[in-house]
Design an enzyme around this catalytic site. Structure first.
Site, PDB file in Angstrom:
ATOM      1  N   ASP A  14       0.840  -1.203   0.000  1.00 49.05           N
ATOM      2  CA  ASP A  14       0.000   0.000   0.000  1.00 49.05           C
ATOM      3  C   ASP A  14       0.873   1.250   0.000  1.00 49.05           C
ATOM      4  OD1 ASP A  14      -2.385  -1.484   0.102  1.00 49.05           O
ATOM      5  OD2 ASP A  14      -2.204  -1.699   2.273  1.00 49.05           O
ATOM      6  N   LYS A  36       1.460  -8.182  -3.083  1.00 50.68           N
ATOM      7  CA  LYS A  36       0.353  -7.727  -3.935  1.00 50.68           C
ATOM      8  C   LYS A  36       0.621  -6.305  -4.421  1.00 50.68           C
ATOM      9  CE  LYS A  36      -3.797  -6.407  -2.333  1.00 50.68           C
ATOM     10  NZ  LYS A  36      -4.208  -5.162  -3.052  1.00 50.68           N
ATOM     11  N   ASP A  63      -3.019  -7.187  -8.669  1.00 50.16           N
ATOM     12  CA  ASP A  63      -4.409  -6.956  -8.272  1.00 50.16           C
ATOM     13  C   ASP A  63      -4.966  -5.732  -8.997  1.00 50.16           C
ATOM     14  OD1 ASP A  63      -6.838  -6.918  -6.907  1.00 50.16           O
ATOM     15  OD2 ASP A  63      -6.004  -5.861  -5.176  1.00 50.16           O
ATOM     16  N   LYS A  65      -7.836  -6.122 -11.118  1.00 53.47           N
ATOM     17  CA  LYS A  65      -9.280  -6.364 -11.262  1.00 53.47           C
ATOM     18  C   LYS A  65      -9.788  -6.008 -12.660  1.00 53.47           C
ATOM     19  CE  LYS A  65     -10.060  -5.258  -6.350  1.00 53.47           C
ATOM     20  NZ  LYS A  65      -8.707  -4.733  -6.024  1.00 53.47           N
ATOM     21  N   ASP A  68     -13.705  -5.467 -18.528  1.00 55.14           N
ATOM     22  CA  ASP A  68     -13.948  -4.773 -19.791  1.00 55.14           C
ATOM     23  C   ASP A  68     -14.585  -5.781 -20.741  1.00 55.14           C
ATOM     24  OD1 ASP A  68     -13.668  -2.967 -22.101  1.00 55.14           O
ATOM     25  OD2 ASP A  68     -12.154  -1.942 -20.887  1.00 55.14           O
ATOM     26  N   ILE A  69     -14.681  -5.446 -22.019  1.00 59.66           N
ATOM     27  CA  ILE A  69     -15.241  -6.398 -22.970  1.00 59.66           C
ATOM     28  C   ILE A  69     -14.303  -7.605 -23.070  1.00 59.66           C
ATOM     29  CG2 ILE A  69     -16.465  -4.597 -24.249  1.00 59.66           C
ATOM     30  CD1 ILE A  69     -14.283  -4.801 -26.381  1.00 59.66           C
ATOM     31  N   PRO A  70     -14.827  -8.780 -23.435  1.00 60.08           N
ATOM     32  CA  PRO A  70     -14.011 -10.003 -23.405  1.00 60.08           C
ATOM     33  C   PRO A  70     -12.696  -9.909 -24.166  1.00 60.08           C
ATOM     34  CG  PRO A  70     -16.314 -10.579 -23.646  1.00 60.08           C
ATOM     35  CD  PRO A  70     -16.247  -9.079 -23.737  1.00 60.08           C
ATOM     36  N   THR A  72     -10.826  -7.345 -24.891  1.00 59.39           N
ATOM     37  CA  THR A  72      -9.876  -6.468 -24.210  1.00 59.39           C
ATOM     38  C   THR A  72      -9.280  -7.144 -22.992  1.00 59.39           C
ATOM     39  OG1 THR A  72     -11.001  -4.471 -24.979  1.00 59.39           O
ATOM     40  CG2 THR A  72      -9.618  -4.258 -23.018  1.00 59.39           C
ATOM     41  N   THR A 122     -14.605  -6.607  -0.128  1.00 56.80           N
ATOM     42  CA  THR A 122     -14.785  -6.783   1.315  1.00 56.80           C
ATOM     43  C   THR A 122     -15.073  -5.476   2.030  1.00 56.80           C
ATOM     44  OG1 THR A 122     -12.380  -6.711   1.581  1.00 56.80           O
ATOM     45  CG2 THR A 122     -13.421  -8.889   1.483  1.00 56.80           C
ATOM     46  N   GLN A 192     -12.501  -1.776   6.033  1.00 55.67           N
ATOM     47  CA  GLN A 192     -13.040  -3.098   5.746  1.00 55.67           C
ATOM     48  C   GLN A 192     -14.273  -3.371   6.603  1.00 55.67           C
ATOM     49  OE1 GLN A 192     -11.974  -4.918   3.350  1.00 55.67           O
ATOM     50  NE2 GLN A 192     -10.039  -3.932   2.877  1.00 55.67           N
ATOM     51  N   ARG A 213      -2.178  -2.594   5.491  1.00 52.82           N
ATOM     52  CA  ARG A 213      -1.777  -1.544   6.424  1.00 52.82           C
ATOM     53  C   ARG A 213      -1.341  -2.013   7.803  1.00 52.82           C
ATOM     54  NH1 ARG A 213      -6.951   1.929   4.784  1.00 52.82           N
ATOM     55  NH2 ARG A 213      -7.571  -0.223   4.309  1.00 52.82           N
TER      56      ARG A 213
END
Length: 237
Positions: A14, A36, A63, A65, A68-70, A72, A122, A192, A213
């Protein structure tokens, strides 16, 4: 010769710059944890930082995520795989066709990274999820999206530890469960909503826990990492 087991701990970097991230990582070694790299750090530091971290031998969870369209998403997954990351993710809410395309693109590679799906963040509770137009409780939506991810051939899901036991029972031991929102005993909840301790998460069937964190903002991060690993290694798999 002693063989060190791979840690079930993924530390979320982070940070807002490569210098901050590398300063934190330099005292670590790959057996300590996986790492990550999320949106903020990737936008700031770019692919070069990921290459530096993999060059140090760390398993990297990218990470970002993808959603978008398949076509892409399929293309960007193949490009991300060139960074030699251990794992990446897509948003399950992108739909079955999008996840099929991502899985198919990575399946063409000799050594594809793990591909998992994000279900319900989460940070979201039932009320917040319903504000988006989803007429399900968070837990029910997680199961719905997990079913789509499994059907598309993905390796697993990002989920709350509170759903892990039931997900494990429904989707089996080979379906990876990766859980953010993990807080060591005594740590603040932060932003969270659905949280659990590392020990409890593993007992619920989680494969990998993500902690940010409470480690990265600690004055003694190496000690926190050692404490978490000690808790995890003595838990049943």
């Amino acid at each position: 010769m002693e063989i060190k087991m791979s840690s079930k701990l993924i530390v979320a970097l982070d940070f807002s710059s490569a210098d901050q991230a590398l300063e934190f990582v330099n005292p670590l070694s790959p057996p300590d944890c996986k790492l990550k790299v999320g949106f903020e750090l990737f936008v700031s530091a770019g692919p070069d930082l990921v290459r530096t971290l993999t060059g140090k031998g760390f398993d990297i969870f990218l990470d970002l995520k993808f959603h978008d369209i398949p076509n892409t998403v399929a293309s960007v997954c193949k490009e991300a795989a060139k960074l030699d990351v251990w794992m990446m993710n897509v948003h399950a809410s992108g739909g079955l066709e999008m996840m099929y395309a991502a899985h198919a693109a990575l399946s063409e590679l000799a050594c594809p990274p793990k591909l998992i799906a994000v279900s319900v963040l989460t940070s979201m509770n039932d009320e917040q999820l319903q504000e988006t137009g989803v007429d399900r409780l968070a837990k029910d939506q997680v199961f719905h999206l997990a079913g789509l991810a499994k059907q598309a051939g993905l390796d697993g899901m990002v989920c709350s530890a509170q759903e892990a036991k039931a997900l494990r029972q429904q989707f089996g031991d080979e379906f990876l469960l990766v859980t953010p929102g993990i807080r060591p005993v005594g740590a603040e909840r932060g932003d969270q909503s659905r949280v659990m301790t590392p020990r409890d998460a593993i007992q619920e069937g989680v494969d990998y826990i993500v902690v940010g964190r409470p480690i990265t903002q600690s004055s003694t991060p190496l000690e926190i990492i050692r404490q978490i690993n000690a808790d995890l290694v003595h838990q049943p798999v």
